[in-house]
Design an enzyme around this catalytic site. Structure first.
Site, PDB file in Angstrom:
ATOM      1  N   TYR A 214     -69.380   9.250  16.158  1.00 10.36           N
ATOM      2  CA  TYR A 214     -70.202   8.352  15.346  1.00 10.36           C
ATOM      3  C   TYR A 214     -70.016   6.881  15.683  1.00 10.36           C
ATOM      4  CZ  TYR A 214     -65.736   8.127  12.864  1.00 10.36           C
ATOM      5  OH  TYR A 214     -64.410   7.995  12.549  1.00 10.36           O
ATOM      6  N   GLY A 215     -69.263   6.566  16.686  1.00  8.90           N
ATOM      7  CA  GLY A 215     -69.009   5.164  17.016  1.00  8.90           C
ATOM      8  C   GLY A 215     -69.165   4.910  18.497  1.00  8.90           C
ATOM      9  N   THR A 216     -68.117   4.403  19.095  1.00  7.34           N
ATOM     10  CA  THR A 216     -68.177   3.987  20.495  1.00  7.34           C
ATOM     11  C   THR A 216     -68.235   5.151  21.468  1.00  7.34           C
ATOM     12  OG1 THR A 216     -65.764   3.863  20.701  1.00  7.34           O
ATOM     13  CG2 THR A 216     -66.930   1.856  19.978  1.00  7.34           C
ATOM     14  N   LEU A 217     -68.139   6.378  20.992  1.00  5.47           N
ATOM     15  CA  LEU A 217     -68.254   7.553  21.873  1.00  5.47           C
ATOM     16  C   LEU A 217     -69.698   8.046  22.001  1.00  5.47           C
ATOM     17  CD1 LEU A 217     -65.066   9.432  20.702  1.00  5.47           C
ATOM     18  CD2 LEU A 217     -65.513   8.650  23.036  1.00  5.47           C
TER      19      LEU A 217
ATOM     20  N   GLU B 288     -58.223   8.561  20.243  1.00  3.03           N
ATOM     21  CA  GLU B 288     -58.236   8.355  18.793  1.00  3.03           C
ATOM     22  C   GLU B 288     -56.832   8.319  18.185  1.00  3.03           C
ATOM     23  OE1 GLU B 288     -60.829   7.369  17.512  1.00  3.03           O
ATOM     24  OE2 GLU B 288     -62.545   8.277  18.505  1.00  3.03           O
TER      25      GLU B 288
END
Length: 139
Positions: A10-13, A65
């Site tokens: 849900y972010g930088t991935l 992470e």
């Protein structure tokens, strides 16, 4: 045959985001929305993407992470764009400071979004919620 895992990012991935290269061997499935709300730094009920990854990629994501020290990988339910419910792994902040809940909530993160919190790669060891608050410039 190698085992595969479904992962929600849900972010930088996400595709076209700074850390998407970690998913270079992954297979994009679909966009999805988190079924349950969570107290996250950038959002509560979040939109993201589902990918199928192999064990090697999952291990790389665990390292990125800082699982299980900072983020914990958990199985959660997600609703796909066509209404199906899918179980997938997601990384959630293990501990968070109450001040994080005072931040503006967004349902989707993009590195150059209107939130003004552009992703900056760091060699710093972010292992505590205080470290994240420092990066976000919250006192």
């Amino acid at each position: 045959m190698d085992q595969s895992y479904t992962v929600f990012v849900y972010g930088t991935l996400k595709r076209n985001q700074p850390n998407h290269h970690y998913l270079s061997s992954a297979k994009f499935i679909t966009e999805a929305t988190c079924f349950e709300k969570f107290p996250l730094v950038i959002a509560s009920k979040i939109k993201g993407e589902l990918f199928t990854v192999d064990e090697e990629t999952l291990a790389k994501l665990d390292e990125l992470e800082n699982h299980p020290t900072l983020y914990v990988r958990q199985l959660q339910s997600f609703e796909t764009t066509d209404g199906k419910i899918v179980e997938a792994w997601v990384y959630l902040l293990q501990e968070y400071k109450p001040e994080m809940l005072e931040l503006e909530f967004f349902e989707s993160y993009f590195s150059e979004g209107k939130h003004g919190k552009q992703y900056v790669a760091s060699d710093d060891d972010l292992t505590k919620p205080e470290d994240i608050l420092q990066v976000l410039r919250i006192k």
